[in-house]
Structures are given as structure tokens and as C-alpha cells.
Scaffold this motif. Structure first.
Motif, mmCIF file in Angstrom:
data_model
loop_
_atom_site.group_PDB
_atom_site.id
_atom_site.type_symbol
_atom_site.label_atom_id
_atom_site.label_comp_id
_atom_site.label_asym_id
_atom_site.label_seq_id
_atom_site.Cartn_x
_atom_site.Cartn_y
_atom_site.Cartn_z
ATOM 1 N N VAL A 1 38.324 38.416 48.527
ATOM 2 C CA VAL A 1 37.350 37.851 47.927
ATOM 3 C C VAL A 1 37.363 37.557 46.398
ATOM 4 N N PRO A 2 38.466 37.232 46.132
ATOM 5 C CA PRO A 2 38.692 36.995 44.545
ATOM 6 C C PRO A 2 37.724 36.268 43.674
ATOM 7 N N GLY A 3 37.414 37.152 42.818
ATOM 8 C CA GLY A 3 36.312 36.680 41.894
ATOM 9 C C GLY A 3 34.934 37.343 42.132
ATOM 10 N N LEU B 289 45.348 35.350 28.393
ATOM 11 C CA LEU B 289 44.369 34.510 27.629
ATOM 12 C C LEU B 289 44.343 32.992 28.421
ATOM 13 N N GLU B 290 45.449 32.498 28.744
ATOM 14 C CA GLU B 290 45.406 31.146 29.277
ATOM 15 C C GLU B 290 44.628 31.133 30.652
ATOM 16 N N GLU B 291 44.795 32.452 31.490
ATOM 17 C CA GLU B 291 44.100 32.445 32.804
ATOM 18 C C GLU B 291 42.710 32.687 32.436
ATOM 19 N N ALA B 292 42.269 33.359 31.607
ATOM 20 C CA ALA B 292 40.908 33.823 31.297
ATOM 21 C C ALA B 292 40.004 32.432 30.681
ATOM 22 N N LEU B 293 40.532 31.664 30.047
ATOM 23 C CA LEU B 293 39.971 30.414 29.654
ATOM 24 C C LEU B 293 39.232 29.530 30.673
ATOM 25 N N PRO B 294 39.873 29.128 31.865
ATOM 26 C CA PRO B 294 39.009 28.510 32.861
ATOM 27 C C PRO B 294 38.190 29.462 33.449
ATOM 28 N N ILE B 295 37.958 30.615 33.728
ATOM 29 C CA ILE B 295 37.357 31.635 34.264
ATOM 30 C C ILE B 295 35.767 31.543 33.296
ATOM 31 N N TRP B 296 35.955 31.287 31.880
ATOM 32 C CA TRP B 296 34.871 31.272 31.043
ATOM 33 C C TRP B 296 34.212 29.933 31.160
ATOM 34 N N GLU B 297 34.540 28.872 31.728
ATOM 35 C CA GLU B 297 34.023 27.738 31.917
ATOM 36 C C GLU B 297 32.666 27.941 32.970
ATOM 37 N N GLU B 298 31.733 27.302 32.507
ATOM 38 C CA GLU B 298 30.446 27.467 33.187
ATOM 39 C C GLU B 298 30.425 26.715 34.604
ATOM 40 N N ALA B 299 30.469 27.207 35.760
ATOM 41 C CA ALA B 299 30.325 26.453 37.011
ATOM 42 C C ALA B 299 29.740 27.311 38.224
ATOM 43 N N GLU B 300 29.646 27.034 39.001
ATOM 44 C CA GLU B 300 29.256 27.610 40.472
ATOM 45 C C GLU B 300 30.241 28.389 41.083
ATOM 46 N N SER C 13 34.345 30.925 38.483
ATOM 47 C CA SER C 13 34.005 31.094 37.227
ATOM 48 C C SER C 13 33.246 32.392 37.048
ATOM 49 N N VAL C 14 33.244 33.131 35.835
ATOM 50 C CA VAL C 14 32.470 34.485 35.577
ATOM 51 C C VAL C 14 31.074 33.948 35.700
ATOM 52 N N TYR C 15 30.611 32.888 35.224
ATOM 53 C CA TYR C 15 29.379 32.461 35.431
ATOM 54 C C TYR C 15 28.587 32.594 36.844
ATOM 55 N N GLY C 16 29.419 31.784 37.636
ATOM 56 C CA GLY C 16 28.896 31.596 38.844
ATOM 57 C C GLY C 16 28.902 32.914 39.816
ATOM 58 N N SER C 17 30.064 33.790 39.412
ATOM 59 C CA SER C 17 30.211 35.149 39.882
ATOM 60 C C SER C 17 29.013 35.922 39.743
ATOM 61 N N THR C 18 28.653 35.700 38.307
ATOM 62 C CA THR C 18 27.590 36.543 37.856
ATOM 63 C C THR C 18 26.169 36.290 38.375
ATOM 64 N N ALA C 19 25.929 34.899 38.520
ATOM 65 C CA ALA C 19 24.757 34.457 39.322
ATOM 66 C C ALA C 19 24.668 34.826 40.740
ATOM 67 N N TYR D 17 24.285 37.131 29.492
ATOM 68 C CA TYR D 17 25.025 38.456 29.327
ATOM 69 C C TYR D 17 26.506 38.256 29.285
ATOM 70 N N LEU D 18 26.748 36.620 28.743
ATOM 71 C CA LEU D 18 28.324 36.372 28.625
ATOM 72 C C LEU D 18 28.283 35.413 27.459
ATOM 73 N N ASP D 19 29.485 35.761 26.492
ATOM 74 C CA ASP D 19 29.608 35.111 25.503
ATOM 75 C C ASP D 19 31.330 34.955 25.196
ATOM 76 N N PRO D 20 31.498 33.447 25.658
ATOM 77 C CA PRO D 20 32.821 33.287 25.361
ATOM 78 C C PRO D 20 33.751 33.023 24.107
ATOM 79 N N SER D 21 32.651 33.000 23.201
ATOM 80 C CA SER D 21 32.896 32.518 21.823
ATOM 81 C C SER D 21 33.990 33.098 21.139
ATOM 82 N N LEU D 22 34.128 34.437 21.111
ATOM 83 C CA LEU D 22 35.342 35.198 20.492
ATOM 84 C C LEU D 22 36.730 34.754 21.178
#
Length: 330
Positions: free
Chosen positions: A202-204, A274-285, A289-295, A316-321
Motif C-alpha cells: 500500500v505505497p503512500g 528532490l525530483e521524486e519528492a516534488l510530485p508528492i508535494w502536489e495537492e491531489a486526492e 500525494s502527501v495531501y491525499g494521504s494525510t486526508a 500541517y504541510l508546507d512545501p514552500s522550502l
């Protein structure tokens, strides 16, 4: 003349003091625990990369639950947590903001069954010892859902994760849920036991983050940016095959086992470039996505009565840095 010289010296001393910072910034206090994606910080610590970057850090090694308790008590500026457990800490104690996605669990979190049970379906009507309401419980629920099993068919026995190997060995339960190193210890302790579900299935469902006190992030954003830079230097070091022996030696040394023993633990943790983390930071269900997983984790926590009302999980998430760092190295 003597008075004039003294006055001149005093003025010079005052001018010198005025040129210095008024106060020396306190070290950033970071709690970290025994998980490969977090033990990896040890590489930056031992190599002196934080000092090179110009940020003073105080990494405090402690048990996972103790580290979250210390953060909630205001004793730490940041702590390493899963995205789901960050919600638990926030919903019941003190909110945080995840600024780095270190990794996702890729097999280290497991449901380990006693001999005679070969699949998750075999555990229907049986006792499973795990820490109720933690992400290992969510892994079981999502795994059951994927297998078409009603989770209510399992009998959950609330068990501290660090006690799961002994509890499985005692015969009091038919399986346990745990993450490394406890899951590996359970497999060693009980001959012929086996994993019937892992986080690789169950990745993610479990992302591992560095979560920071929002006040500290606001006041010392530049210092936290330096921590982000060091993290991706660590990742590049680990991903370089020429460094793997040294990396394993450092990681294994932190937890006092041999590099050979540690290597499978690292394999069960997918540390993100870094390249792999960037798409995970995108907001999606969904779990990609870390947003979808967290929801999903939030929904689970409410259903388990960990806290009463759904949280504003995006806070609870801030991808800005990470995004700022990525832009700087384009």
C-alpha cells in the motif's frame, strides 16, 4: 589624558559590541528516532554539514512516541513523524508543519503472522496485536480494504509497538503490526513467522516527514531552509552507490548493529530524491500525494476516536522550502 584614553577604549568596546549579534541563536532542537529515513540525519551530523551550512542543530535521539510527547510538551523545535501521527500529535497536543518528506515506507511496516497463517485472509477472526490508532493500524485497514476483507473481522489487541515481538512470541496473539526494527525482531524471535501485509503493498499510506513548530518556522525560516539543504545533501550521498558502504556504517552505528544487518532496513524505506519528492508535494486526492494521504489519515483518526473533528490537514504541510530549494538548484 588617562580619562580620555579610558573613554576612547570604552567607546571602541561599545562599537565592537554593537557590531555583534545581540543574542546568539539557540540551536534548533530536533527529535529523531529509529527509522531509516530519520536515522539518515546522522550522516549530516557526523560529517559536519550543518556547521558548514551555518546552522546550529541539536538532534536528540529518543523513542518514537517519546519524541512526539517531547514535541507536544514544547521541548523540541521539530520532530520526525509520519504524516498521520503528526495529525494525532496536533489533534491531541500541539500542531506542526511538515517541511520535508524524507521517505515513504516501502516494506518496513508489516503485519507479521505466527506460523500457520499465510495471508491476511487467514487472520479473519484472529487476534492482531498493534498500537491502536497509529499508522500501522491504518495500514491494516487499507490492506484489508484492498483484499476485500471487512476489518471488523480482526480482533485488535492494543499493544505498544516495542512490545510486539514478545507478545507474538507469547502466543497471546496470532499476528502483530509493527515497523522496523520491531517488525524484523518479531520475525527473528518467532521461527517461521512471516509478513502477510507490508507497506510495500500500500505505497503512500505512510509518508515520513520532518515536522516543525509553526512559530519556529516563522521566526527562523532561513535556518530551516539550511536544514532542507543539508537533507538533500544527505539524500544525494546515500543515493550514490560509491558511498553506500560508508552510509550503512553510519546508519548501523547509530542503532548499534552491523551494516549487513542494517541494509534490509534501508531497502524497506524509499528515501526520496528532490525530483521524486516534488510530485508528492502536489495537492491531489489519493496516496500518491502527501495531501491525499494525510486526508485519508485524518479520516481514519476521526473514525478511531483519536480526536473528534476532522482537522485542516493542509495546514500541517508546507512545501514552500522544498520548492524554493528546488528552484535554486535548477
Amino acid at each position: 589624558m588617562k580619562f580620555a584614553r579610558l573613554a576612547k577604549r570604552s567607546l571602541s568596546a561599545i562599537a565592537l559590541l554593537a557590531a555583534l549579534p545581540f543574542t546568539q541563536a539557540e540551536p534548533l532542537k530536533i527529535g529523531y528516532s529509529d527509522w531509516p529515513g530519520w536515522v539518515a540525519w546522522e550522516i549530516g551530523i557526523q560529517k559536519g554539514w550543518f556547521a558548514e551550512e551555518g546552522v546550529e542543530v541539536d538532534f536528540q535521539w529518543m523513542d518514537y512516541v517519546a519524541s512526539m510527547d517531547a514535541y507536544a510538551a514544547g521541548l523540541l523545535d521539530a520532530v520526525t513523524m509520519t504524516n498521520g501521527d503528526a495529525l494525532v500529535t496536533g489533534g491531541t497536543g500541539k500542531p506542526s508543519v511538515g517541511i520535508i518528506i524524507n521517505d515513504f515506507s516501502n516494506g518496513n511496516d508489516m503485519i507479521v503472522a505466527a506460523p500457520g497463517f499465510d495471508s491476511l485472509a487467514d487472520l479473519k477472526g484472529k487476534k492482531i496485536g498493534l498500537e491502536e490508532g497509529f499508522v500501522i493500524h491504518l495500514l491494516l485497514m487499507k490492506g484489508a480494504e484492498a483484499a476485500g476483507i471487512d476489518p471488523s473481522e480482526f480482533t485488535i489487541v492494543n499493544t505498544p509497538t516495542n512490545e510486539t515481538p514478545q507478545v507474538l512470541a507469547s502466543g497471546a496473539v496470532d499476528a502483530v503490526g509493527a515497523w522496523q526494527p520491531n517488525s524484523g525482531q518479531a520475525l527473528k524471535t518467532v521461527a517461521n513467522s512471516k509478513p502477510v501485509l507490508t507497506s510495500a503493498d500500500v505505497p503512500g499510506v505512510i509518508y515520513d516527514l520532518l515536522s516543525v513548530d509553526p512559530e519556529s518556522l516563522e521566526k527562523r525560516r532561513d535556518d530551516w531552509m539550511k536544514v532542507v539543504k543539508v537533507w538533500y545533501r544527505i539524500v544525494d550521498f546515500i543515493k550514490d552507490e560509491d558511498n553506500i558502504d560508508e552510509a550503512l556504517e553510519i546508519l548501523a552505528g547509530r542503532v548499534a548493529i552491523s551494516p549487513e544487518e542494517y541494509e534490509p532496513f534501508l531497502g524497506g524505506t524509499y528515501i526520496l530524491t528532490l525530483e521524486e519528492a516534488l510530485p508528492i508535494w502536489e495537492e491531489a486526492e489519493g496516496l500518491k500525494s502527501v495531501y491525499g494521504s494525510t486526508a485519508i489519515s485524518d479520516e481514519f483518526n476521526v473514525s478511531m476516536g483519536v480526536y473528534d473533528e476532522p482537522l485542516k490537514t493542509n495546514q500541517y504541510l508546507d512545501p514552500s522550502l522544498t520548492l524554493e530549494y528546488a528552484k535554486s538548484v535548477e
